[in-house]
Each structure stands twice: as structure tokens, then as C-alpha cells.
Design an enzyme around this catalytic site. Sequence first.
Site, short mmCIF file in Angstrom:
data_model
loop_
_atom_site.label_atom_id
_atom_site.label_comp_id
_atom_site.label_asym_id
_atom_site.label_seq_id
_atom_site.Cartn_x
_atom_site.Cartn_y
_atom_site.Cartn_z
N HIS A 33 0.84 -1.20 0.00
CA HIS A 33 0.00 0.00 0.00
C HIS A 33 0.88 1.25 0.00
O HIS A 33 2.02 1.21 0.46
CB HIS A 33 -0.91 0.01 1.24
CG HIS A 33 -2.01 -1.00 1.19
ND1 HIS A 33 -2.97 -1.10 2.16
CD2 HIS A 33 -2.29 -1.94 0.26
CE1 HIS A 33 -3.81 -2.08 1.84
NE2 HIS A 33 -3.41 -2.62 0.70
N GLU A 89 0.90 3.81 1.87
CA GLU A 89 1.39 4.22 3.19
C GLU A 89 2.59 3.39 3.63
O GLU A 89 3.52 3.91 4.26
CB GLU A 89 0.29 4.06 4.26
CG GLU A 89 -0.98 4.84 3.99
CD GLU A 89 -2.03 4.02 3.26
OE1 GLU A 89 -1.70 3.34 2.27
OE2 GLU A 89 -3.19 4.06 3.69
N CYS A 104 -5.97 1.70 5.86
CA CYS A 104 -6.59 0.45 6.32
C CYS A 104 -5.99 0.09 7.68
O CYS A 104 -5.10 0.77 8.18
CB CYS A 104 -6.33 -0.66 5.30
SG CYS A 104 -4.62 -1.21 5.26
N CYS A 151 -2.12 -0.56 7.56
CA CYS A 151 -1.32 0.67 7.47
C CYS A 151 -1.41 1.47 8.77
O CYS A 151 -0.42 2.05 9.21
CB CYS A 151 -1.75 1.50 6.28
SG CYS A 151 -1.36 0.70 4.71
ZN LIG Z 1 -3.33 0.04 3.80
#
Ligand SMILES: [Zn+2]
Length: 149
Positions: free
Chosen positions: A56, A58, A86, A89
Site C-alpha cells: 500500500h 502508506e 486500512c 497501514c
Molecule cells: Zn493500507
Amino acid sequence: MINPFDDTYFMKRALQEAEVAFEKGEIPVGAVVVVEDRIIARTHNLTELLNDVTAHAEMQAITSAANFLGGKYLNKCTLYVTLEPCQMCAGALYWSQISKIVYGASDEQRGFRTMGTQLHPKTEVVGGILAEEASALMKRFFIEKRNLN
Ligand SMILES: [Zn+2]
């Protein structure tokens, strides 16, 4: 004097990263990490390219910023990310001790708030910056993807 380097300014840079992801066929989420009005990391989602569900924006941002700073804690940094993080993260951001998180669109299904994931007690959170732009990009991505299948 008005500081041109406000949350909207940096969120626009994160949106540019999301557009790069879009062009690559990645779910369009982008992020930048800022210290004292300076961008030290620009990243976007790379789950397709890296074949890695943890890639991801992040997660890339945390690694990239820590490499830049030469230290693992991001307690002087602000993360701008186009979509609400999410729980994975948010968990990683907890460990980074990041000072501030600014996100664009809310993620009602997978966002850390829905999941009840705790951030670091010192982390400040701001949501909804350029949320419409971020969610429009996501919608366009999923419409185009559907039409290709
Ligand atoms: Zn994430």
C-alpha cells in the site's frame, strides 16, 4: 501571510501520486510524507507491480521516509494519503509514531476507523481533504476496470 503549504497543497501532491498509480493499473492511492513543508517521500500503491498485498502507498511511504531520515521514527512527519488508511497501514503508522495523518476520502469498508484500529496516542488525524477528488479517481478506476473485463 498565508502559508501556501497547507494540507490541500500537499494532498494535491498525494493525488498526483494516485494518478501515477492509476496509469499503471494500480488501485489509485497516493501518499507523500512531509517534514517542515518539505516532501521527503512520494509513493503510491504498488500491490500489482510487486505482487504484494502489503504494498500500500502508506507502507511504501513509511519505508521511504525512514530511509530518507536515517531513523525509523516519523514523529516529526506528516503523512498525506488520498484514502483513509486500512488497519494494516494504521498499525504500521502506529509503530512509526507519525506526528500527523491527513487523509482524503473515507473508506467505510476497510478504513481504520471502521475497524477500530488504534493509532499512536500522539498522532493527530485530519480527514476529508480533497475527498471528492480522491474518491472520483477511485470510482473512475473501478468503472474502467469493469469495462475491460
Ligand atoms: Zn493500507
